[in-house]
Design a protein around this motif. Structure first.
Motif, PDB file in Angstrom:
ATOM      1  N   UNK A  11       0.832  -1.198   0.000  1.00  0.00           N
ATOM      2  CA  UNK A  11       0.000   0.000   0.000  1.00  0.00           C
ATOM      3  C   UNK A  11       0.865   1.246   0.000  1.00  0.00           C
ATOM      4  N   UNK A  12       1.862   1.257  -0.895  1.00  0.00           N
ATOM      5  CA  UNK A  12       2.605   2.503  -1.117  1.00  0.00           C
ATOM      6  C   UNK A  12       1.711   3.431  -1.917  1.00  0.00           C
ATOM      7  N   UNK A  40       3.617   3.002   2.558  1.00  0.00           N
ATOM      8  CA  UNK A  40       4.956   2.625   2.107  1.00  0.00           C
ATOM      9  C   UNK A  40       5.957   3.663   2.552  1.00  0.00           C
ATOM     10  N   UNK A  41       6.660   4.268   1.601  1.00  0.00           N
ATOM     11  CA  UNK A  41       7.640   5.279   1.966  1.00  0.00           C
ATOM     12  C   UNK A  41       7.020   6.671   2.037  1.00  0.00           C
ATOM     13  N   UNK A  55       8.234   9.859   7.883  1.00  0.00           N
ATOM     14  CA  UNK A  55       9.374   9.005   8.212  1.00  0.00           C
ATOM     15  C   UNK A  55      10.391   8.937   7.073  1.00  0.00           C
ATOM     16  N   UNK A  56       9.908   8.704   5.864  1.00  0.00           N
ATOM     17  CA  UNK A  56      10.847   8.569   4.730  1.00  0.00           C
ATOM     18  C   UNK A  56      10.774   9.787   3.818  1.00  0.00           C
ATOM     19  N   UNK A 460      12.681  -2.336   7.115  1.00  0.00           N
ATOM     20  CA  UNK A 460      11.406  -1.862   7.673  1.00  0.00           C
ATOM     21  C   UNK A 460      10.424  -1.452   6.583  1.00  0.00           C
ATOM     22  N   UNK A 461      10.942  -0.814   5.529  1.00  0.00           N
ATOM     23  CA  UNK A 461      10.044  -0.278   4.508  1.00  0.00           C
ATOM     24  C   UNK A 461       9.967  -1.177   3.283  1.00  0.00           C
ATOM     25  N   UNK A 462      10.880  -2.137   3.181  1.00  0.00           N
ATOM     26  CA  UNK A 462      10.836  -3.031   2.034  1.00  0.00           C
ATOM     27  C   UNK A 462      11.458  -2.454   0.787  1.00  0.00           C
TER      28      UNK A 462
END
Lengths: 528, 420
Positions: A11-12, A40-41, A55-56, A460-462
């Protein structure tokens, strides 16, 4: 009959865009997300109580305006706030601020070079012309080179026609853009180191290249072609952090009937007779669907979720050759006050945009030198934003969140990527020390600190090897070559398995284009 | 060297004026001028009711606009006309003037109102607040003292023009409540939509009303001129952690278009100032029909009752100007689409699909929040159903063309926090 027309793995923001388009067209869609939060990111998380971290990813610009309209994202809560300026602090002198007000920028730049100050609008015009051309390319699937299909030929001809319309000067400029380094490209206009340094940084973000490396000029344009309200080269915050964008897209998708499940990690894609039939979750649950769309990067999709044995050896080689080499990390701080920058004290307008620690080209090249030999930069390039100054809802009153993008932090550290967790705090200290040279009060004002190394981004984020764009944005990995030659149209060698992430054309950034183009291609072909 | 006058047409004592024209300077400064002028680095002002009013503090109004929508903006609204209507017949009198039945207005409540001439043609819109049992305050966008005076014959009321005696600030945006909670210990936190309360800010007595012109959570603060700077300083200091920005009229103009609010002199003209009757408007035409009560016998009630029965010939609607067509039109000139930066007020014609003139768009703005090109337009009734497609004039490369626009209900932007 399958329960779902489409399952989207991840679900990015691109997966959500694809879901929203499919659901809007009446398809039954399920989105599966391994993490407890969507995005996602492009995610906002309350990592420490009261402080909402992007976060990203931390700023938005490339998001396609027509997607906002077609999915009515403003109705579903998407709100963008433009950045006002770009501030480059210096250890001596007042630094450099590039404002949205051209006269003010001219005055600032003329302290370093009068020529640069006056040529700035010409450069902006050239970039706008190029962005206007490139817009057509990023808003449609890449052309299939070598195809004799009449549609493809018409499309290519159209593209050449547009290129011709630009005139010979602009065509030359395009050739230069694709082949030159960011610095050389900018030197065609500018001379001042203080200006070249922060400007060339756009060319290295997310790539494992230096500002002098050929090919970085294109990445520069990739960061220039973002538009907000019709104006190119404008960047913005998302209200509530970049997760706000994902949340708005998710709201649109759910509004149209899509289902989203979090904490649902896909272990593998079910393949029968070379066709994707559904997915198996880590807990063993099997869900079938007519198509499976992966928002994960190519390596994770093909090698982890599907398995090498389902593809030709040649394809697998190409997938393995596709470059990630994450080069950046992220440090997020919760601050109890806004720290003063020595060169321009106070929390004035200059800190409401982005703050780039990139004092000179030599500084940037040295930062890259460390990375070349497997170390994170002792004095890295930093891109800092303080969204709480503009959007007070992300921090308690009077307190702030600071987001620091850090380059270089090579995934392949000397001693192996797995040594990253041991060096995480050392990396965080380096970043804080670097920024504290410009803002001495920073250390005392830190309440909490979150450090994300490329290793953390992967685990963590893949994001494979911690690459924020699901694969470098270098010329050999763009357009019809992204991710793999011959498979740039979101399809894959496995029937009914599609890709919709940043690892496909037109690439990374909170753009939504891969998700949109994937969903539209898939429906055009009648896959669902 | 000259000093600005202050709350009145005459310069204060001690003002050295060499130029005879400057003996009666116009426009004049509001009591907040020492603070607002210090921050208005752009020197970008306009005349609002004879006062200097900041258009934007910086060279662009973007920051102020986004403050209104994501933090809060502080705007000096002193130039609004203000009248105190007192006396035992005050309610009956105001009910006679206003199309809304003021006798139903409770103490500490505010009504948005408009008033008409004998033919049911609108004169102005504003607010009526009930301060105590027989003590009301009217605000208006044009001078209204004489209209009130001449319609008050036979009523036991006194009408006092307090326009120059009372300073006003408007604090608008999602963090406005948090800012007020930090400057006053009174019951502002629980103040309902269109309610008012007395409070103390920096030891000054003020009236806080939950009203505004941005269509967002917001308050207006009313105080004596002498307290103005103290109140301003307190709000400014305490507002900082909540992202408070001083804001000007340009930013507010964008927000008021998003909110679908009409403006006297722009979207309609006062019936008392129209050369020809077709320029006049009625409350029903302007979308204010909801406030019209024809039972209580206000001025113009017979005409209004007739209009309610037979319908209006025109109606003010929202337009959503199609972006795809706009973009395509500019693309045919190999240009990226251009939008007017900020709100516009120069009227533009609107046509039907066959190219016949059906009315005019009187104000509009690109909404950075909604990502839409919005306009307020008065169109003939046949074309006012939501969803109707009309043609809107756009100038591209000096050439007048039209693009599609869709009739939309207003407000375009109506967040829950406005009322909650």
């Amino acid at each position: 009959m399958a329960r779902y027309d489409a399952i989207i793995v991840g679900a990015g923001h691109n997966g959500l865009v694809a879901a929203a388009y499919l659901a809007k067209a009446g398809r039954r869609v399920l989105v599966l997300e391994q993490r407890p939060v969507i995005g996602g990111a492009a995610v906002t998380e309350e990592v420490f109580p009261g402080f909402q971290f992007s976060v990203c990813s931390y700023v938005v610009s490339l998001f396609r305006p027509h997607i906002i309209r077609e999915l009515e994202l403003t109705k579903h809560g998407m709100q963008l706030i433009p950045l006002e300026c770009s501030f480059t602090p210096h250890l001596e002198g007042p630094g450099l601020v590039r404002w949205s007000d051209p006269n003010r920028t001219r005055r600032e730049v003329s302290r370093f070079s009068r020529k640069d100050a006056e040529i700035y609008p010409e450069f902006a015009l050239a970039m706008s012309k190029m962005s206007f051309f490139v817009k057509h390319i990023i808003d449609s699937p890449p052309p299939e080179i070598g195809s004799l299909h009449p549609n493809e030929i018409t499309k290519l001809m159209g593209l050449f026609g547009r290129l011709r319309d630009l005139g010979p000067d602009m065509m030359e400029l395009h050739a230069q853009l694709l082949t030159m380094s960011g610095v050389d490209f900018l030197r065609m206009w500018f001379e001042a180191d203080a200006l070249l340094a922060p400007m060339s940084c756009s060319g290295i973000i997310g790539t494992f290249l230096g500002v002098h490396s050929p090919g970085t000029a294109y990445v520069l344009l990739h960061h220039y072609m973002g538009e907000i309200d019709g104006a190119f080269r404008s960047w913005g915050f998302s209200k509530g952090g970049t997760g706000g964008v994902s949340q708005a897209i998710a709201n649109a998708a759910v509004h149209h009937g899509a289902a989203i499940r979090t904490d649902a990690r896909v272990a593998s894609v079910v393949i029968r007779n070379n066709r994707a039939k559904g997915v198996v979750l880590e807990n063993g649950e099997e869900i079938d669907a007519r198509v499976v769309i992966s928002n994960a990067d190519p390596r994770r999709t093909f090698l982890t979720m599907v398995g090498e044995n389902h593809f030709d050896a040649d394809f697998v080689t190409q997938v393995k050759r596709y470059k990630y080499r994450g080069s950046s990390g992220k440090v997020n701080l919760a601050l109890d006050r806004f720290p003063d920058f020595t060169c321009r004290p106070g929390d004035g307008v200059h800190v409401r945009g982005d703050i780039a620690v990139a004092p000179s080209l030599e500084y940037l090249e040295r930062a890259y030198d460390d990375a070349k030999y497997g170390e994170f930069s002792k004095r890295p390039y930093l891109n800092v934003v303080v969204p709480s100054l503009v959007d007070p809802s992300v921090a308690p009153p009077g307190k702030h969140v600071m987001s620091i993008f850090v380059q270089y932090a090579p995934y392949h550290l000397k001693g192996g990527a797995e040594t990253w967790p041991k060096r995480r705090e050392e990396f965080g200290d380096t970043v804080v020390d670097t920024l504290a040279e410009y803002a001495p009060g920073l250390k005392e004002s830190i309440l909490h600190r979150q450090v994300l190394t490329p290793w953390d981004l992967e685990h963590e984020m893949g994001l494979t090897e911690g690459n924020i764009f699901q694969g470098e944005l270098s010329l050999e990995q763009l357009l019809f070559l992204r991710p793999v030659q011959g498979w740039s149209r979101y399809r894959t060698p496995v029937r009914n398995l599609w890709l919709c992430g940043s690892g496909t054309h037109p690439g990374g950034g909170i753009m939504g284009a891969p998700g949109e183009l994937c969903a539209k291609s898939l429906m055009n072909e009648g896959a669902v | 060297m000259f000093r600005f006058g202050y709350a009145g047409a005459f310069p204060r004592d001690g003002c050295v004026v060499a130029n005879p024209v400057a003996r009666f300077p116009m426009p004049i400064a509001t009591p907040f001028h020492p603070r607002t002028s210090a921050r208005c680095v752009s020197l970008f002002y306009k005349d609002w009711a004879g006062y200097y009013a900041v258009r934007s503090y910086d060279t662009t109004h973007d920051r102020e606009y986004f403050a209104f929508r994501h933090a809060c903006g502080l705007i000096d609204v002193t130039p609004l006309y203000k009248y105190d209507v007192r006396g035992e017949d005050a309610a009956r009198f105001l009910a006679r003037v206003m199309v809304r039945d003021i006798r139903k207005l409770k103490v500490n409540q505010v009504y948005y109102v408009c008033w008409c001439d004998d033919h049911g043609r609108i004169i102005d819109d504003g607010t009526v607040s009930r301060l105590t049992d027989n003590d009301y305050r009217v605000t208006s966008s044009e001078p209204a003292w004489h209209w009130l005076q001449r319609t008050s014959r036979g009523y036991r009321v006194s009408i006092e023009d307090v326009s120059d005696a009372i300073a006003a600030l408007s604090l608008q945006g999602p963090t406005a409540r948090d800012v007020l909670n930090n400057v006053t210990e009174d019951a502002v936190a629980k103040l309902g939509f269109f309610k008012l309360t007395r409070a103390k800010i920096a030891r000054a007595d003020v009236i806080v009303s939950r009203t505004g012109y941005t269509g967002d959570l917001g308050y207006e603060i009313w105080m004596a001129n002498d307290d103005a700077l103290r109140v301003y300083d307190a709000l400014y200091a305490k507002g900082h952690p909540f992202g408070l920005q001083p804001a000007g009229l340009d930013a507010m103009d964008v927000t008021r278009v998003e909110a679908g609010f009409i403006l006297n002199g722009v979207d309609y003209y006062s019936a008392l100032r129209c050369m020809i009757p077709s320029r006049q408007s009625t409350p029903f035409e302007l979308g204010l029909g909801w406030m019209v009560s024809t039972e209580h016998g206000c001025i113009g009630s017979e005409a209004l009752a007739r209009e309610r029965e037979y319908g209006s010939i025109r109606k003010l609607v929202g337009l959503d100007v199609d972006w795809n067509e706009t973009e395509a039109l500019f693309r045919s000139h190999r240009l990226p689409p251009e939008v007017h930066p900020g709100a516009w007020r120069d009227p533009r014609p609107v046509y039907d699909a066959r190219g016949a003139f059906i009315g005019q768009a009187t104000s509009g703005a690109w909404s950075p929040l909604l990502k839409k090109n919005l306009a307020l337009a008065t169109l003939v009734r046949e074309h006012t159903a939501p969803g109707t497609e009309v043609r809107f004039e756009v100038t591209v490369e000096y050439e007048r063309r039209t693009v599609k626009a869709t009739v939309t209900e207003t407000p375009f932007f109506n967040p829950e926090r406005k009322r909650k």
